[in-house]
Structures are given as structure tokens and as C-alpha cells.
Design a protein around this motif. Structure first.
Motif, PDB file in Angstrom:
ATOM      1  N   THR A  76       0.828  -1.208   0.000  1.00 49.49           N
ATOM      2  CA  THR A  76       0.000   0.000   0.000  1.00 49.49           C
ATOM      3  C   THR A  76       0.860   1.255   0.000  1.00 49.49           C
ATOM      4  OG1 THR A  76      -1.749  -1.180   1.212  1.00 49.49           O
ATOM      5  CG2 THR A  76      -1.815   1.238   1.233  1.00 49.49           C
ATOM      6  N   ARG A  77       1.916   1.254   0.796  1.00 50.65           N
ATOM      7  CA  ARG A  77       2.793   2.431   0.843  1.00 50.65           C
ATOM      8  C   ARG A  77       3.514   2.640  -0.487  1.00 50.65           C
ATOM      9  NH1 ARG A  77       3.415   0.512   6.166  1.00 50.65           N
ATOM     10  NH2 ARG A  77       5.150  -0.840   5.531  1.00 50.65           N
ATOM     11  N   GLU A  78       3.879   1.564  -1.164  1.00 48.83           N
ATOM     12  CA  GLU A  78       4.577   1.693  -2.442  1.00 48.83           C
ATOM     13  C   GLU A  78       3.696   2.327  -3.519  1.00 48.83           C
ATOM     14  OE1 GLU A  78       5.937  -2.150  -3.493  1.00 48.83           O
ATOM     15  OE2 GLU A  78       7.398  -2.307  -1.853  1.00 48.83           O
ATOM     16  N   THR A  79       2.406   2.059  -3.468  1.00 43.07           N
ATOM     17  CA  THR A  79       1.508   2.542  -4.523  1.00 43.07           C
ATOM     18  C   THR A  79       0.659   3.731  -4.085  1.00 43.07           C
ATOM     19  OG1 THR A  79      -0.185   0.937  -3.816  1.00 43.07           O
ATOM     20  CG2 THR A  79       1.363   0.236  -5.538  1.00 43.07           C
ATOM     21  N   ALA A  80       0.817   4.187  -2.851  1.00 42.31           N
ATOM     22  CA  ALA A  80      -0.088   5.218  -2.313  1.00 42.31           C
ATOM     23  C   ALA A  80       0.008   6.527  -3.092  1.00 42.31           C
ATOM     24  CB  ALA A  80       0.214   5.451  -0.835  1.00 42.31           C
ATOM     25  N   VAL A  81       1.240   6.974  -3.411  1.00 44.55           N
ATOM     26  CA  VAL A  81       1.409   8.279  -4.058  1.00 44.55           C
ATOM     27  C   VAL A  81       0.775   8.279  -5.448  1.00 44.55           C
ATOM     28  CG1 VAL A  81       3.079   9.942  -4.918  1.00 44.55           C
ATOM     29  CG2 VAL A  81       3.478   8.798  -2.723  1.00 44.55           C
ATOM     30  N   VAL A  82       1.151   7.298  -6.268  1.00 39.21           N
ATOM     31  CA  VAL A  82       0.619   7.246  -7.629  1.00 39.21           C
ATOM     32  C   VAL A  82      -0.890   7.022  -7.609  1.00 39.21           C
ATOM     33  CG1 VAL A  82       0.780   6.104  -9.874  1.00 39.21           C
ATOM     34  CG2 VAL A  82       2.827   6.373  -8.460  1.00 39.21           C
ATOM     35  N   PHE A  83      -1.350   6.164  -6.705  1.00 35.98           N
ATOM     36  CA  PHE A  83      -2.788   5.905  -6.614  1.00 35.98           C
ATOM     37  C   PHE A  83      -3.553   7.174  -6.252  1.00 35.98           C
ATOM     38  CE2 PHE A  83      -6.577   4.649  -4.183  1.00 35.98           C
ATOM     39  CZ  PHE A  83      -7.216   3.859  -5.119  1.00 35.98           C
ATOM     40  N   THR A  84      -2.996   7.967  -5.342  1.00 37.95           N
ATOM     41  CA  THR A  84      -3.643   9.228  -4.960  1.00 37.95           C
ATOM     42  C   THR A  84      -3.708  10.188  -6.135  1.00 37.95           C
ATOM     43  OG1 THR A  84      -2.843   8.957  -2.686  1.00 37.95           O
ATOM     44  CG2 THR A  84      -3.565  11.154  -3.348  1.00 37.95           C
ATOM     45  N   ILE A  85      -2.630  10.250  -6.913  1.00 39.38           N
ATOM     46  CA  ILE A  85      -2.628  11.127  -8.098  1.00 39.38           C
ATOM     47  C   ILE A  85      -3.688  10.691  -9.098  1.00 39.38           C
ATOM     48  CG2 ILE A  85      -1.250  11.902 -10.063  1.00 39.38           C
ATOM     49  CD1 ILE A  85       1.222  11.674  -8.293  1.00 39.38           C
ATOM     50  N   VAL A  86      -3.788   9.376  -9.316  1.00 41.14           N
ATOM     51  CA  VAL A  86      -4.801   8.859 -10.244  1.00 41.14           C
ATOM     52  C   VAL A  86      -6.208   9.192  -9.743  1.00 41.14           C
ATOM     53  CG1 VAL A  86      -5.806   6.753 -11.197  1.00 41.14           C
ATOM     54  CG2 VAL A  86      -3.331   7.031 -11.152  1.00 41.14           C
ATOM     55  N   GLU A  87      -6.435   9.026  -8.438  1.00 40.56           N
ATOM     56  CA  GLU A  87      -7.745   9.351  -7.870  1.00 40.56           C
ATOM     57  C   GLU A  87      -8.068  10.831  -8.050  1.00 40.56           C
ATOM     58  OE1 GLU A  87     -10.197   7.711  -6.223  1.00 40.56           O
ATOM     59  OE2 GLU A  87      -9.364   5.716  -6.568  1.00 40.56           O
ATOM     60  N   LEU A  88      -7.077  11.687  -7.870  1.00 45.07           N
ATOM     61  CA  LEU A  88      -7.307  13.120  -8.036  1.00 45.07           C
ATOM     62  C   LEU A  88      -7.637  13.461  -9.491  1.00 45.07           C
ATOM     63  CD1 LEU A  88      -4.519  14.643  -5.756  1.00 45.07           C
ATOM     64  CD2 LEU A  88      -6.978  14.701  -5.370  1.00 45.07           C
ATOM     65  N   ILE A  89      -6.883  12.878 -10.416  1.00 43.73           N
ATOM     66  CA  ILE A  89      -7.134  13.161 -11.828  1.00 43.73           C
ATOM     67  C   ILE A  89      -8.536  12.703 -12.226  1.00 43.73           C
ATOM     68  CG2 ILE A  89      -6.419  12.567 -14.177  1.00 43.73           C
ATOM     69  CD1 ILE A  89      -3.567  12.416 -13.162  1.00 43.73           C
ATOM     70  N   ALA A  90      -8.970  11.573 -11.673  1.00 42.92           N
ATOM     71  CA  ALA A  90     -10.276  11.021 -12.044  1.00 42.92           C
ATOM     72  C   ALA A  90     -11.435  11.623 -11.262  1.00 42.92           C
ATOM     73  CB  ALA A  90     -10.268   9.502 -11.835  1.00 42.92           C
ATOM     74  N   SER A  91     -11.157  12.429 -10.239  1.00 43.54           N
ATOM     75  CA  SER A  91     -12.233  12.976  -9.407  1.00 43.54           C
ATOM     76  C   SER A  91     -13.091  13.947 -10.213  1.00 43.54           C
ATOM     77  CB  SER A  91     -11.645  13.692  -8.194  1.00 43.54           C
ATOM     78  OG  SER A  91     -10.898  14.823  -8.587  1.00 43.54           O
ATOM     79  N   PRO A  92     -14.407  13.980  -9.973  1.00 42.44           N
ATOM     80  CA  PRO A  92     -15.301  14.857 -10.747  1.00 42.44           C
ATOM     81  C   PRO A  92     -14.926  16.330 -10.644  1.00 42.44           C
ATOM     82  CG  PRO A  92     -16.572  13.210  -9.543  1.00 42.44           C
ATOM     83  CD  PRO A  92     -15.160  13.093  -9.068  1.00 42.44           C
ATOM     84  N   ILE A  93     -14.460  16.783  -9.482  1.00 45.06           N
ATOM     85  CA  ILE A  93     -14.120  18.197  -9.318  1.00 45.06           C
ATOM     86  C   ILE A  93     -12.967  18.589 -10.237  1.00 45.06           C
ATOM     87  CG2 ILE A  93     -13.268  19.924  -7.707  1.00 45.06           C
ATOM     88  CD1 ILE A  93     -16.140  19.157  -7.242  1.00 45.06           C
ATOM     89  N   VAL A  94     -11.918  17.767 -10.257  1.00 43.37           N
ATOM     90  CA  VAL A  94     -10.758  18.070 -11.095  1.00 43.37           C
ATOM     91  C   VAL A  94     -11.135  18.012 -12.571  1.00 43.37           C
ATOM     92  CG1 VAL A  94      -8.450  17.299 -11.759  1.00 43.37           C
ATOM     93  CG2 VAL A  94      -9.131  17.278  -9.346  1.00 43.37           C
ATOM     94  N   VAL A  95     -11.895  16.989 -12.965  1.00 40.80           N
ATOM     95  CA  VAL A  95     -12.298  16.857 -14.371  1.00 40.80           C
ATOM     96  C   VAL A  95     -13.176  18.032 -14.783  1.00 40.80           C
ATOM     97  CG1 VAL A  95     -13.584  15.437 -16.014  1.00 40.80           C
ATOM     98  CG2 VAL A  95     -12.088  14.346 -14.338  1.00 40.80           C
ATOM     99  N   LEU A  96     -14.133  18.402 -13.921  1.00 43.97           N
ATOM    100  CA  LEU A  96     -15.022  19.529 -14.252  1.00 43.97           C
ATOM    101  C   LEU A  96     -14.231  20.832 -14.369  1.00 43.97           C
ATOM    102  CD1 LEU A  96     -17.857  20.607 -14.707  1.00 43.97           C
ATOM    103  CD2 LEU A  96     -18.098  20.838 -12.217  1.00 43.97           C
ATOM    104  N   THR A  97     -13.270  21.034 -13.468  1.00 44.56           N
ATOM    105  CA  THR A  97     -12.443  22.247 -13.540  1.00 44.56           C
ATOM    106  C   THR A  97     -11.672  22.303 -14.854  1.00 44.56           C
ATOM    107  OG1 THR A  97     -12.219  22.255 -11.125  1.00 44.56           O
ATOM    108  CG2 THR A  97     -10.627  23.557 -12.387  1.00 44.56           C
ATOM    109  N   TRP A  98     -11.103  21.174 -15.250  1.00 43.26           N
ATOM    110  CA  TRP A  98     -10.352  21.124 -16.505  1.00 43.26           C
ATOM    111  C   TRP A  98     -11.264  21.367 -17.714  1.00 43.26           C
ATOM    112  CZ3 TRP A  98      -6.429  21.619 -19.474  1.00 43.26           C
ATOM    113  CH2 TRP A  98      -6.372  20.970 -20.707  1.00 43.26           C
ATOM    114  N   LEU A  99     -12.430  20.742 -17.732  1.00 40.67           N
ATOM    115  CA  LEU A  99     -13.345  20.910 -18.853  1.00 40.67           C
ATOM    116  C   LEU A  99     -13.885  22.345 -18.918  1.00 40.67           C
ATOM    117  CD1 LEU A  99     -15.339  17.545 -18.706  1.00 40.67           C
ATOM    118  CD2 LEU A  99     -13.577  18.199 -20.346  1.00 40.67           C
ATOM    119  N   LEU A 100     -14.170  22.934 -17.769  1.00 42.38           N
ATOM    120  CA  LEU A 100     -14.616  24.331 -17.758  1.00 42.38           C
ATOM    121  C   LEU A 100     -13.531  25.261 -18.273  1.00 42.38           C
ATOM    122  CD1 LEU A 100     -16.580  24.566 -14.373  1.00 42.38           C
ATOM    123  CD2 LEU A 100     -17.514  24.843 -16.682  1.00 42.38           C
TER     124      LEU A 100
END
Length: 385
Positions: A246-270
Motif C-alpha cells: 500500500t505504501r509503495e503505490t499510495a502516491v501514484v494511486f492518490t494522483i490517479v484518484e485526483l485526476i479522475a475525481s469529478p471536481i478536477v475533471v469539471l475544472t479542466w473541462l470548464l
């Protein structure tokens, strides 16, 4: 003496023969439900194209408005109905598959030599009957529908976006491309990790079953500390392995979750929509489809990632069950004979647990009716065997 009937090759070779028709129905319903779920969003865009010009006094085509509304309502009902029916058919098919597999497992266990059981803990048999069968449950009842939905929705959405406004379609693709680039980095070395995870899970399962079954003996002879040791070790090893992974993949997994989050996607599309409209490259109606449909592209992809884990588990379970069913059973006589009388006798009987080292050598015994026979000898002399 009777010989157990052999299963047909079709039954031995296919896990899903009994539910093949149900699987086809699940696929059709899942694709239909996923495709229908996109139609209401397209209907909103088309309604906006018809109604917004009315603000400037343009006439409204009432017939077209009602047609779009009816199509959207019908598509919404079909979407919910198909998804519901797909889930119902999947769970009924799963129940039938589990029943069929567990019957086959029990029948095959009855025909295996005793040495197979001595070389394995009860956790191995439990893994076959419970873990492996449940893994196939995820495939039949959930993963097929989730996976097809996660593929169908983005494909239809992107095709529509490229038709109406290709620049917004490219903007909607950016989060998907970033996720695809980061995912292999997150899953680096996953093949070896999954093997270690399976080994740790099986060791923990075996230690747990062994400890629970031996509680009565432990309490009677006062060996609590010793009996706990293997269970504690297995728990510690499992927790340490999962924590490190879990610790080995936590950073990249968090980045992926942020990129896929609706708030980030909506901000980018707007941001992309404002830039296009401000520069005069597109109107508000042109960027509206990208805002509506682009927002829903990453969620199915993340769900597909979760379904990928279920698919992997199902594949491993199928391989495990295939290897188990391939184990040769105890050989049966070609011409079985009915015993005469009630006496029991044998000569020159030898036995080996591993096929290499014999523990009994040319044993002979005769037990006549009406007599009592006792096996006596020092500890380890082979009485239980």
C-alpha cells in the motif's frame, strides 16, 4: 462395490457450460443498459439546441421537443430496466454456477487419495470451496456488467463528442490519457506482488482454520502461547506485506484518484470550454456536450480498474480449480467384485504418503467375524496410518 460414474468431458472442460445462455443475456443487457444511459445526456444537449434560440425570439419546434423528451424518458427506463435485469440474471447464474462447482469439488474430493489431504492444510480445501468459487461469483454477478458498462459509456460518449465538437473531445481525453500513463507505473511489479499476496492469504487462512479447530486441545493441555504462534506469525506477515504494498503505490494511486475525481475533471473541462468560447472558436452550445459527457468518462474507467482486479481473481480461481480437477483420482478396478462373507483380511499391504517413502511395509491382517482386533504399538509406529 460400485464405481462412481465419470463426469462427461464437457462437464470437466467448461466452468460456464451450465450458465452459457445466462452469460449471453448478461452481455446483451449490460451493453443495452450502458448505451441507453448516455442517451438522456445527449437529449439534454439537443433540447438546449432547440430551446435556447427561443430566448432571442426564435420559434420553437414543439414536435421536436416532445420527441427528444420521449426518447430521453424511454432511454432512461430502458437503462434502469436493462441494468436491473442484468444484475438479476447475473445473480441467478452465479447461484447455479456455485452450486454446480461445489458439487463437482465435493465429488472430486471423495475420489482423491488420502495422501493429497495429508500434504495440505484444511485451508487449501477451504480456498477451493469458498475463495475460488466466490471469485467466480464476482465475475458472473458483477464484473461482466461493470466492465461492459465501463467500456461502452466512454466509447459512445467520445464518438458523439468528436462528431459535435472535436476540441472538447480532445480535452475530455486528457484525463483518460494521464490515467493510462500512470496506471502501469502504479502496477509496476504487480505480477510478483500478486503471487506473494496469494501465498500470504493462503497461509493466513490455513493458520486460522488450524487454530480454531485446535482450541479444545489447546485449552485442555494448556499450550495457548504455542498454538497462537503460527496464527500470530501469519497475521503479522500478511499485515506487513499489505502495508508495504500500500505504501509503495499510495502516491501514484492518490494522483490517479485526483485526476479522475469529478471536481478536477469539471475544472479542466470548464477551463477548456471558457478558452474555446472566449477565443471565438466555439459557442456555448458547442461546448455543452463536452461538459455533460466528458464529466462521466473517468468514473467508468476507475470502475473498470476495480473490475480488473475481480477479473484477475476469477482467472486465478479458474486456474486453481482447473489444476484441482486435473488431479488423478484413486484408480477403480475394471471388474469390481462383491465381497463374500463378513471377514476382513489383507496381505502384503504397503503405504506411502508422498509416493517415495513407504511408512508401512508388507502388512498382513485377518479380522474374523465375532472377534475384536486391537492395534497396539509405540508412538509413531504407524497405528493411525
Amino acid at each position: 462395490m460400485s464405481v462412481a460414474p465419470r463426469e462427461t468431458p464437457a462437464a470437466e472442460g467448461s466452468f460456464f457450460a451450465a450458465v452459457r445462455g445466462s452469460l449471453a443475456a448478461i452481455i446483451v443487457l449490460a451493453v443495452l443498459g450502458a448505451a441507453s444511459s448516455v442517451v438522456p445526456f445527449i437529449a439534454i444537449v439537443e433540447l438546449a439546441r432547440v430551446l435556447l434560440p427561443a430566448i432571442d425570439g426564435a420559434p420553437v419546434d414543439a414536435g421536436r421537443v416532445w420527441s427528444i423528451v420521449i426518447i430521453a424518458v424511454v432511454a432512461l427506463v430502458v437503462s434502469f430496466g436493462a441494468a436491473f435485469l442484468s444484475g438479476v440474471v447475473g445473480h441467478f447464474a452465479d447461484a447455479e454456477l456455485q452450486h454446480s462447482l461445489r458439487r463437482r469439488i465435493v465429488r472430486h474430493l471423495q475420489r482423491l487419495p488420502l495422501g493429497w489431504f495429508d500434504q495440505r492444510s484444511s485451508g487449501s480445501a477451504r480456498k477451493l470451496v469458498e475463495n475460488d468459487v466466490v471469485a467466480l461469483h464476482q465475475l458472473v454477478a458483477h464484473s461482466i456488467q461493470d466492465g461492459l458498462t465501463a467500456i461502452t459509456v466512454p466509447v459512445i460518449s467520445l464518438v458523439y463528442l468528436f462528431v459535435v465538437e472535436w476540441r472538447m473531445a480532445l480535452a475530455a481525453l486528457v484525463p483518460l490519457v494521464l490515467i493510462f500513463l500512470l496506471y502501469p507505473l502504479m502496477m509496476r511489479g504487480a505480477g510478483e506482488k500478486y503471487v506473494q499476496y496469494d501465498e500470504a492469504t493462503q497461509a493466513l487462512s490455513g493458520a486460522t482454520v488450524e487454530f480454531v479447530q485446535g482450541i479444545a486441545v489447546v485449552k485442555r493441555f494448556g499450550q495457548v502461547g504455542r498454538s497462537h504462534r503460527r496464527y500470530r506469525d501469519a497475521t503479522r506477515d500478511y499485515s506487513r506485506f499489505v502495508g508495504e504494498w500500500t505504501r509503495e503505490t499510495a502516491v501514484v494511486f492518490t494522483i490517479v484518484e485526483l485526476i479522475a475525481s469529478p471536481i478536477v475533471v469539471l475544472t479542466w473541462l470548464l477551463t477548456a470550454a471558457v478558452w474555446l468560447t472566449a477565443s471565438g472558436g466555439a459557442s456555448a452550445l458547442d461546448v455543452l456536450p463536452g461538459l455533460l459527457l466528458g464529466l462521466g468518462l473517468t468514473a467508468p474507467l476507475m470502475k473498470l480498474g476495480a473490475s480488473g482486479q475481480f477479473l484477475r481473481n476469477a482467472t486465478k480461481a479458474q486456474q486453481s480449480l482447473t489444476a484441482f480437477f486435473a488431479l488423478p483420482p484413486i484408480s477403480q478396478p475394471d471388474s469390481p467384485q462383491t465381497p463374500e462373507g463378513r471377514s476382513v483380511s489383507f496381505q502384503e499391504a504397503s503405504f506411502s504418503y508422498d509416493g517415495e517413502h513407504r511408512v508401512l511395509h508388507e502388512i498382513a491382517a485377518s479380522c474374523a467375524p465375532g472377534t475384536v482386533t486391537a492395534l497396539v504399538g509405540a508412538s509413531g509406529s504407524g497405528k493411525s496410518t
